[in-house]
Enzyme design. Structure first.
Site, PDB file in Angstrom:
ATOM      1  N   HIS A 102       2.614   9.297   3.168  1.00  0.00           N
ATOM      2  CA  HIS A 102       2.155   8.536   2.002  1.00  0.00           C
ATOM      3  C   HIS A 102       2.325   9.342   0.732  1.00  0.00           C
ATOM      4  O   HIS A 102       2.213  10.566   0.735  1.00  0.00           O
ATOM      5  CB  HIS A 102       0.712   8.061   2.166  1.00  0.00           C
ATOM      6  CG  HIS A 102      -0.271   9.144   2.483  1.00  0.00           C
ATOM      7  ND1 HIS A 102      -0.401   9.667   3.743  1.00  0.00           N
ATOM      8  CD2 HIS A 102      -1.164   9.796   1.697  1.00  0.00           C
ATOM      9  CE1 HIS A 102      -1.350  10.606   3.734  1.00  0.00           C
ATOM     10  NE2 HIS A 102      -1.824  10.704   2.500  1.00  0.00           N
ATOM     11  N   HIS A 104       0.763   9.509  -3.137  1.00  0.00           N
ATOM     12  CA  HIS A 104      -0.315   9.090  -4.028  1.00  0.00           C
ATOM     13  C   HIS A 104       0.262   8.869  -5.425  1.00  0.00           C
ATOM     14  O   HIS A 104       0.891   9.780  -5.981  1.00  0.00           O
ATOM     15  CB  HIS A 104      -1.367  10.197  -4.162  1.00  0.00           C
ATOM     16  CG  HIS A 104      -2.092  10.545  -2.901  1.00  0.00           C
ATOM     17  ND1 HIS A 104      -3.390  10.167  -2.672  1.00  0.00           N
ATOM     18  CD2 HIS A 104      -1.704  11.259  -1.811  1.00  0.00           C
ATOM     19  CE1 HIS A 104      -3.783  10.653  -1.495  1.00  0.00           C
ATOM     20  NE2 HIS A 104      -2.783  11.310  -0.951  1.00  0.00           N
TER      21      HIS A 104
HETATM   22  P1  AMP Z   1      -4.219  12.801   2.325  1.00  0.00           P
HETATM   23  O1  AMP Z   1      -3.796  12.622   3.762  1.00  0.00           O
HETATM   24  O2  AMP Z   1      -4.848  14.136   2.065  1.00  0.00           O
HETATM   25  O3  AMP Z   1      -3.126  12.511   1.365  1.00  0.00           O
HETATM   26  O4  AMP Z   1      -5.409  11.800   2.025  1.00  0.00           O
HETATM   27  C1  AMP Z   1      -5.500  10.526   2.587  1.00  0.00           C
HETATM   28  C2  AMP Z   1      -5.887   9.535   1.523  1.00  0.00           C
HETATM   29  O5  AMP Z   1      -6.089   8.302   2.163  1.00  0.00           O
HETATM   30  C3  AMP Z   1      -7.174   9.869   0.745  1.00  0.00           C
HETATM   31  O6  AMP Z   1      -6.901   9.820  -0.647  1.00  0.00           O
HETATM   32  C4  AMP Z   1      -8.136   8.772   1.171  1.00  0.00           C
HETATM   33  O7  AMP Z   1      -9.003   8.381   0.140  1.00  0.00           O
HETATM   34  C5  AMP Z   1      -7.191   7.656   1.570  1.00  0.00           C
HETATM   35  N1  AMP Z   1      -7.705   6.716   2.551  1.00  0.00           N
HETATM   36  C6  AMP Z   1      -8.319   7.009   3.720  1.00  0.00           C
HETATM   37  N2  AMP Z   1      -8.642   5.883   4.385  1.00  0.00           N
HETATM   38  C7  AMP Z   1      -8.212   4.844   3.622  1.00  0.00           C
HETATM   39  C8  AMP Z   1      -8.234   3.423   3.752  1.00  0.00           C
HETATM   40  N3  AMP Z   1      -8.775   2.829   4.816  1.00  0.00           N
HETATM   41  N4  AMP Z   1      -7.705   2.671   2.769  1.00  0.00           N
HETATM   42  C9  AMP Z   1      -7.163   3.256   1.684  1.00  0.00           C
HETATM   43  N5  AMP Z   1      -7.091   4.593   1.497  1.00  0.00           N
HETATM   44  C10 AMP Z   1      -7.611   5.379   2.452  1.00  0.00           C
END
Ligand code: AMP
Length: 139
Positions: A102, A104
């Site tokens: 993903h 951001h």
């Molecule tokens: P990272 O893997 O460190 O990039 O972080 C994972 C991101 O996914 C974080 O910013 C969380 O806030 C986000 N996240 C986790 N669960 C969900 C969800 N169910 N829907 C949307 N975003 C999510």
């Protein structure tokens, strides 16, 4: 490391858990981050499995970045933003918490810091922000 098809973003892609969807095309899907570090913080993911940038195919990376650019322009419009911060984390040591690739997208304004991580969104506010991005994408 192997891809785990039970990760939360795979469940979102399968429609098993809800999300505030913004955009999709044949190869990518975009939705609001539920712990936004800036208004309009959203996530671009490939529809096909990979853990992160390290095991992604060139095609998955290219498709995601094409969508990142489209949605970033919509975020600039939606929030009258002055810049975009793009974040992408790989493996635990790299700060990754969800193991489906993903990107951001974080709309930014001069002098405004990102909020701390881990703060759950107010879902009504998240929807109004999603509506603004969807409107910008439609316009
Ligand atoms: P990272 O893997 O460190 O990039 O972080 C994972 C991101 O996914 C974080 O910013 C969380 O806030 C986000 N996240 C986790 N669960 C969900 C969800 N169910 N829907 C949307 N975003 C999510």
């Amino acid at each position: 490391m192997a891809y785990d098809s039970d990760n939360i973003f795979a469940k979102i892609l399968r429609g098993e858990i809800p999300c505030e969807k913004l955009y999709e095309d044949d190869d990518t899907f975009v939705f609001m981050d539920i712990m936004p570090r800036a208004d309009g913080h959203c996530l671009v993911i490939p529809k096909t499995p990979c853990r992160n940038m390290l095991d992604a195919s060139p095609e998955q990376l290219a498709a995601c970045l094409k969508t990142v650019q489209i949605v970033s322009h919509a975020c600039l419009t939606a929030f009258d933003a002055e810049g975009i911060t793009l974040q992408q984390f790989n493996e635990p040591a790299g700060g990754q918490e969800v193991y489906h690739l993903h990107f951001h997208i974080l709309p930014r304004h001069e002098g405004v810091k990102l909020r701390p991580p881990g703060q759950m969104a107010d879902f009504a506010v998240l929807k109004t922000h999603a509506d603004k991005i969807r409107a910008a994408l439609a316009g």
